[in-house]
Design a protein around this motif. Sequence first.
Motif, short mmCIF file in Angstrom:
data_model
loop_
_atom_site.label_atom_id
_atom_site.label_comp_id
_atom_site.label_asym_id
_atom_site.label_seq_id
_atom_site.Cartn_x
_atom_site.Cartn_y
_atom_site.Cartn_z
N UNK A 44 35.09 31.32 67.47
CA UNK A 44 34.67 31.93 68.74
C UNK A 44 35.87 32.25 69.62
N UNK A 45 36.92 31.43 69.56
CA UNK A 45 38.15 31.73 70.30
C UNK A 45 38.78 33.03 69.80
N UNK A 46 38.74 33.24 68.49
CA UNK A 46 39.27 34.49 67.94
C UNK A 46 38.43 35.68 68.40
N UNK A 47 37.12 35.50 68.44
CA UNK A 47 36.25 36.57 68.92
C UNK A 47 36.57 36.94 70.36
N UNK A 48 36.96 35.94 71.16
CA UNK A 48 37.35 36.20 72.55
C UNK A 48 38.58 37.11 72.63
N UNK A 49 39.39 37.12 71.57
CA UNK A 49 40.57 37.98 71.49
C UNK A 49 40.22 39.34 70.89
N UNK A 50 38.92 39.63 70.73
CA UNK A 50 38.41 40.86 70.13
C UNK A 50 38.75 40.98 68.65
N UNK A 51 38.85 39.84 67.97
CA UNK A 51 39.07 39.82 66.53
C UNK A 51 37.72 39.79 65.83
N UNK A 52 37.57 40.63 64.84
CA UNK A 52 36.36 40.59 64.01
C UNK A 52 36.41 39.32 63.16
#
Length: 98
Positions: A44-52
């Motif tokens: 979820x932290x990666x998703x916050x960085x707009x990472x798929x």
Amino acid sequence: MSAHVVTVFGATGKQGSSVIKAFLADRTFIPRAVSRNPNSEKALELKQLDVEVVQGDLWDVASLKNAMKGAEGVFGVTDPYDPENLAQGETSEMLMGM
């Protein structure tokens, strides 16, 4: 021009997350993170960085094909100490490509 995607296995770990951050900083490639649990805190932290973030498991070939679909490159991390790997015995290293 189409996106230059690189699939990153182990994206929620130390090596993989560092690779993700390097790709984000460089901006030449778009990282696609692979996680066994795409709803984990680190995913979820990666998703916050707009990472798929996509679900993938090294023992599930269909999930691997999906994770790498359309990617120009792959950064792979394997874990020989994972209990599922150890359960495979001596063949686990061969299966993981080590």
